[in-house]
Structure formats: structure tokens, C-alpha cells
Design a protein around this motif. Structure first.
Motif, PDB file in Angstrom:
ATOM      1  N   ILE A  84       7.471   4.020   8.570  1.00 40.74           N
ATOM      2  CA  ILE A  84       6.599   3.340   7.691  1.00 40.74           C
ATOM      3  C   ILE A  84       5.645   3.145   8.605  1.00 40.74           C
ATOM      4  O   ILE A  84       5.804   2.931   9.167  1.00 40.74           O
ATOM      5  N   LEU A  85       4.145   2.963   7.646  1.00 40.45           N
ATOM      6  CA  LEU A  85       3.163   3.172   7.679  1.00 40.45           C
ATOM      7  C   LEU A  85       2.331   2.259   7.023  1.00 40.45           C
ATOM      8  O   LEU A  85       2.070   2.524   5.647  1.00 40.45           O
ATOM      9  N   THR A  86       2.897   0.855   7.427  1.00 33.48           N
ATOM     10  CA  THR A  86       1.550  -0.465   6.601  1.00 33.48           C
ATOM     11  C   THR A  86       0.690  -1.044   7.060  1.00 33.48           C
ATOM     12  O   THR A  86       0.102  -0.594   8.332  1.00 33.48           O
ATOM     13  N   SER A  87      -0.826  -1.490   6.257  1.00 27.71           N
ATOM     14  CA  SER A  87      -2.018  -1.746   6.710  1.00 27.71           C
ATOM     15  C   SER A  87      -1.431  -3.545   7.434  1.00 27.71           C
ATOM     16  O   SER A  87      -1.849  -4.355   8.036  1.00 27.71           O
ATOM     17  N   GLU A  88      -0.150  -4.402   6.909  1.00 25.27           N
ATOM     18  CA  GLU A  88       0.106  -5.555   7.189  1.00 25.27           C
ATOM     19  C   GLU A  88       1.532  -5.611   6.967  1.00 25.27           C
ATOM     20  O   GLU A  88       1.774  -5.677   5.600  1.00 25.27           O
ATOM     21  N   ILE A  89       1.864  -6.856   8.228  1.00 24.68           N
ATOM     22  CA  ILE A  89       3.557  -7.296   7.131  1.00 24.68           C
ATOM     23  C   ILE A  89       3.258  -9.019   7.202  1.00 24.68           C
ATOM     24  O   ILE A  89       2.669  -9.612   8.102  1.00 24.68           O
ATOM     25  N   HIS A  90       3.313  -9.621   6.209  1.00 21.82           N
ATOM     26  CA  HIS A  90       3.053 -10.662   5.968  1.00 21.82           C
ATOM     27  C   HIS A  90       3.841 -11.857   5.592  1.00 21.82           C
ATOM     28  O   HIS A  90       4.836 -11.238   4.296  1.00 21.82           O
ATOM     29  N   PRO A  91       3.536 -13.059   5.013  1.00 13.61           N
ATOM     30  CA  PRO A  91       5.143 -13.475   4.615  1.00 13.61           C
ATOM     31  C   PRO A  91       4.562 -13.035   2.824  1.00 13.61           C
ATOM     32  O   PRO A  91       5.965 -13.211   2.190  1.00 13.61           O
ATOM     33  N   VAL A  92       3.442 -13.586   2.292  1.00 14.18           N
ATOM     34  CA  VAL A  92       2.926 -13.307   1.188  1.00 14.18           C
ATOM     35  C   VAL A  92       2.081 -12.130   0.597  1.00 14.18           C
ATOM     36  O   VAL A  92       1.434 -11.872   1.502  1.00 14.18           O
ATOM     37  N   ALA A  93       2.647 -11.034  -0.067  1.00 13.95           N
ATOM     38  CA  ALA A  93       2.187 -10.029  -0.868  1.00 13.95           C
ATOM     39  C   ALA A  93       1.590 -10.450  -1.909  1.00 13.95           C
ATOM     40  O   ALA A  93       1.664 -11.143  -2.872  1.00 13.95           O
ATOM     41  N   MET A 111       4.914  -4.083  -1.271  1.00 15.31           N
ATOM     42  CA  MET A 111       6.419  -4.120  -0.831  1.00 15.31           C
ATOM     43  C   MET A 111       6.621  -5.993  -0.713  1.00 15.31           C
ATOM     44  O   MET A 111       6.852  -6.474  -0.092  1.00 15.31           O
ATOM     45  N   SER A 112       7.474  -6.349  -1.745  1.00  9.83           N
ATOM     46  CA  SER A 112       8.065  -8.053  -1.200  1.00  9.83           C
ATOM     47  C   SER A 112       9.611  -8.193  -1.040  1.00  9.83           C
ATOM     48  O   SER A 112       9.541  -8.527  -0.465  1.00  9.83           O
ATOM     49  N   THR A 113      10.266  -7.282  -2.030  1.00  5.90           N
ATOM     50  CA  THR A 113      11.407  -7.309  -1.926  1.00  5.90           C
ATOM     51  C   THR A 113      11.969  -6.197  -1.221  1.00  5.90           C
ATOM     52  O   THR A 113      13.344  -5.502  -0.095  1.00  5.90           O
ATOM     53  N   GLY A 114      11.086  -5.360  -1.558  1.00  8.20           N
ATOM     54  CA  GLY A 114      12.260  -3.944  -0.859  1.00  8.20           C
ATOM     55  C   GLY A 114      12.417  -2.867  -2.259  1.00  8.20           C
ATOM     56  O   GLY A 114      13.240  -1.854  -1.459  1.00  8.20           O
ATOM     57  N   ASN A 115      13.543  -3.516  -3.030  1.00  4.54           N
ATOM     58  CA  ASN A 115      13.729  -2.620  -3.806  1.00  4.54           C
ATOM     59  C   ASN A 115      13.657  -1.871  -4.164  1.00  4.54           C
ATOM     60  O   ASN A 115      14.662  -0.113  -4.472  1.00  4.54           O
ATOM     61  N   ASN A 120       1.827   2.341   2.386  1.00  5.77           N
ATOM     62  CA  ASN A 120       2.182   1.220   2.007  1.00  5.77           C
ATOM     63  C   ASN A 120       0.691   0.377   2.630  1.00  5.77           C
ATOM     64  O   ASN A 120       0.219   0.462   3.637  1.00  5.77           O
ATOM     65  N   LEU A 121       0.162  -0.560   1.644  1.00  7.96           N
ATOM     66  CA  LEU A 121      -0.810  -1.667   2.068  1.00  7.96           C
ATOM     67  C   LEU A 121      -0.641  -2.410   2.857  1.00  7.96           C
ATOM     68  O   LEU A 121      -0.938  -3.199   3.985  1.00  7.96           O
ATOM     69  N   PHE A 122       0.558  -3.569   2.219  1.00  9.20           N
ATOM     70  CA  PHE A 122       0.742  -4.833   2.398  1.00  9.20           C
ATOM     71  C   PHE A 122       2.696  -5.132   2.517  1.00  9.20           C
ATOM     72  O   PHE A 122       3.067  -4.409   1.036  1.00  9.20           O
ATOM     73  N   CYS A 123       2.632  -5.423   3.430  1.00  8.50           N
ATOM     74  CA  CYS A 123       4.276  -5.940   3.413  1.00  8.50           C
ATOM     75  C   CYS A 123       4.842  -7.028   3.358  1.00  8.50           C
ATOM     76  O   CYS A 123       4.129  -7.505   5.049  1.00  8.50           O
ATOM     77  N   THR A 124       6.358  -7.324   3.154  1.00  4.33           N
ATOM     78  CA  THR A 124       6.985  -8.768   3.526  1.00  4.33           C
ATOM     79  C   THR A 124       7.795  -8.288   4.730  1.00  4.33           C
ATOM     80  O   THR A 124       8.584  -6.990   4.678  1.00  4.33           O
ATOM     81  N   PRO A 125       8.334  -9.061   5.427  1.00  7.24           N
ATOM     82  CA  PRO A 125       9.003  -9.116   6.734  1.00  7.24           C
ATOM     83  C   PRO A 125      10.510  -9.081   5.821  1.00  7.24           C
ATOM     84  O   PRO A 125      11.211  -7.635   6.532  1.00  7.24           O
ATOM     85  N   PRO A 126      10.770  -9.415   4.469  1.00  6.01           N
ATOM     86  CA  PRO A 126      12.525  -9.564   4.072  1.00  6.01           C
ATOM     87  C   PRO A 126      12.504  -8.085   3.900  1.00  6.01           C
ATOM     88  O   PRO A 126      13.197  -6.932   3.804  1.00  6.01           O
ATOM     89  N   ALA A 127      10.585  -7.024   3.118  1.00  2.00           N
ATOM     90  CA  ALA A 127      11.040  -5.984   2.596  1.00  2.00           C
ATOM     91  C   ALA A 127      10.981  -5.331   3.757  1.00  2.00           C
ATOM     92  O   ALA A 127      11.669  -4.155   3.433  1.00  2.00           O
ATOM     93  N   SER A 151      10.488   2.975  13.206  1.00  3.43           N
ATOM     94  CA  SER A 151      10.085   3.139  12.260  1.00  3.43           C
ATOM     95  C   SER A 151       9.170   2.702  11.744  1.00  3.43           C
ATOM     96  O   SER A 151       8.777   3.442  10.643  1.00  3.43           O
ATOM     97  N   VAL A 152       8.561   1.918  12.085  1.00  5.84           N
ATOM     98  CA  VAL A 152       7.513   1.270  11.812  1.00  5.84           C
ATOM     99  C   VAL A 152       6.426   0.727  12.193  1.00  5.84           C
ATOM    100  O   VAL A 152       6.369   1.411  13.799  1.00  5.84           O
TER     101      VAL A 152
END
Length: 237
Positions: free
Chosen positions: A216-225, A169-173, A196-203, A37-38
Motif C-alpha cells: 500500500i502506498l499512500t500520501s497520508e494516514i489520518h482519522p478523517v479522509a 479510503m475511509s473503511t477499506g471495504n 492511494n492519496l488519503f487513508c484512515t487508520p481503520p481502513a 506492507s504500508v
């Protein structure tokens, strides 16, 4: 310090694995990420440069908006590729038939105000006639609980495929709340594509767990958004 970094990296990769993301490497700096899905944009020098400029704290607003719009366009184009197409045959100017594809009708965009509005022009540039709805969600600064303030959608949104736009997306809430509202309007989970452009792993984990059938389509999954995105883009920083 080195041990702490290793621990953080291990946690980062574990979260990605939990999101059902698998990696296939094709040379240095060229990673393709496949998932149930990602989907993550194919990483190359161009996307990395755009992400770097957006994250740089000394980037001017004019440059920030210019390069952010470029990244938005890349994400929107690939997000549209997740929507349905149907076969068609056209006739060329020299009279020969050509078997191709056409965009199926019945799609719409929904931006999560305010930062999601930054992606609206990119969608309009690609699909001039696509209708765009809006949803405003406010998050409590202490509890991060998301609450719906405003929502306006096409009347027949339950019959449409929805491209949900939210850049950070930092938390996804916030996205979880937005998707819940769409489902309250009878939109099927599998008919929603999150751009989405930037997403954290938790989100990522939060959203995949809550809505496993949503793409979900994003440009990057990174710990810091880059949470400064909305303020910088609209000049309110």
C-alpha cells in the motif's frame, strides 16, 4: 474536551501500530514511515500544502483539480517505484556504456471507478503504454457492503503486476472487494500495489489484515479522509 482529544489520539496511534507502521523522525515536519506492507510518502512542506488545499472546503474546483493532480503524480511516481526493474546497459551519445535499470514489462493499472479514474492520467503521463483496466463497485449506503457492478481487465492480468488506483479510503471495504475480484482472476496478492492519496487508520488496518502481502502506498494516514474528493474532482458536488 482535552481528555477526549487525548483518547482519540491514543486510539489513532494504536491503530497505526497495529498496521505494523514504525516511525523514524528526521527533524521537524519530516517523518519517514516504514512498514512491512504500508508506505507513506515522505512528509514535507510541499505534500502538506497539497493535502491542505485539497482538504480546504473553500478551494475552487480548478485549484482542487490542479493540486490533486500534483499529489496524484507524486503518489504514482512512488508507486511505480514498488514495481520490478531489471539491470540494463545502454550506450551514451559519446559511446560510453552506462549501467542502469529498465522497467520490466508485464505491468498494468486498474482504477476503481469513479474516483480512481482521477489517477489514470497521472499513470499515463508516467507510462504511456501501460494498459489500464477498470472495476466498478457500489457500496450500500446503510450497510457499506460492497458489490461488484462492472469489471474489465487485460486478458492476461493473472500474469501481470497490478497497480490498483483508489484515492480515498475511509473503511477499506471497496478496496477489499476490488482485491478479492483481482484474486478471483488469479492475480497474486503480492503482485498488487495499491496507490492511494488519503487513508484512515481503520481502513489501513482492514486492508493489511485482509491482504498482508499486498503493498500500500499512500500520501497520508489520518482519522478523517476527504470524502468529497471524487465529487469535487469531477465537478459533481
Amino acid at each position: 474536551m482535552a481528555l477526549l482529544v487525548l483518547v482519540k489520539l491514543a486510539q489513532y496511534w494504536q491503530l497505526l501500530e497495529n498496521c505494523l507502521v514504525t516511525f523514524t523522525r528526521r527533524g521537524t515536519g519530516n517523518t519517514v514511515i516504514k512498514a512491512v506492507s504500508v508506505r507513506v510518502l515522505k512528509r514535507n512542506d510541499q505534500t502538506c500544502e497539497l493535502q491542505t488545499i485539497i482538504r480546504e472546503r473553500n478551494t475552487s474546483r480548478n485549484d482542487f483539480k490542479f493540486y490533486a493532480d500534483r499529489l496524484i503524480r507524486l503518489v504514482i511516481e512512488e508507486s511505480l517505484n514498488q514495481l520490478p526493474y531489471s539491470p540494463c546497459t545502454v550506450v551514451t551519445p559519446i559511446g560510453f556504456p552506462y549501467d542502469g535499470l529498465q522497467f520490466e514489462k508485464g505491468n498494468c493499472g486498474v482504477s476503481i471507478v469513479r474516483s480512481g479514474e482521477a489517477m489514470e492520467q497521472g499513470l499515463r503521463d508516467c507510462c504511456r503504454s501501460m494498459r489500464i483496466g477498470k472495476i466498478l463497485i457500489d457500496s450500500d449506503h446503510d450497510t457499506h457492503e460492497a458489490k461488484v457492478v462492472y469489471g474489465k481487465f487485460p486478458e492476461d492480468i493473472s500474469q501481470r503486476k497490478v497497480l490498483l488506483m483508489y484515492p480515498i479510503m475511509s473503511t477499506g471495504n471497496t478496496v477489499v472487494k476490488a482485491v478479492s475480484v483481482l484474486k478471483d482472476h488469479s492475480v497474486l496478492e503480492e503482485n498488487i500495489v495499491l496507490a492511494n492519496l488519503f487513508c484512515t487508520p481503520p481502513a489501513t488496518q482492514t486492508i493489511v489484515t485482509a491482504f498482508p502481502q499486498m503493498k500500500i502506498l499512500t500520501s497520508e494516514i489520518h482519522p478523517v479522509a476527504p470524502n468529497h474528493f471524487g465529487q469535487k474532482y469531477f465537478g459533481t458536488d
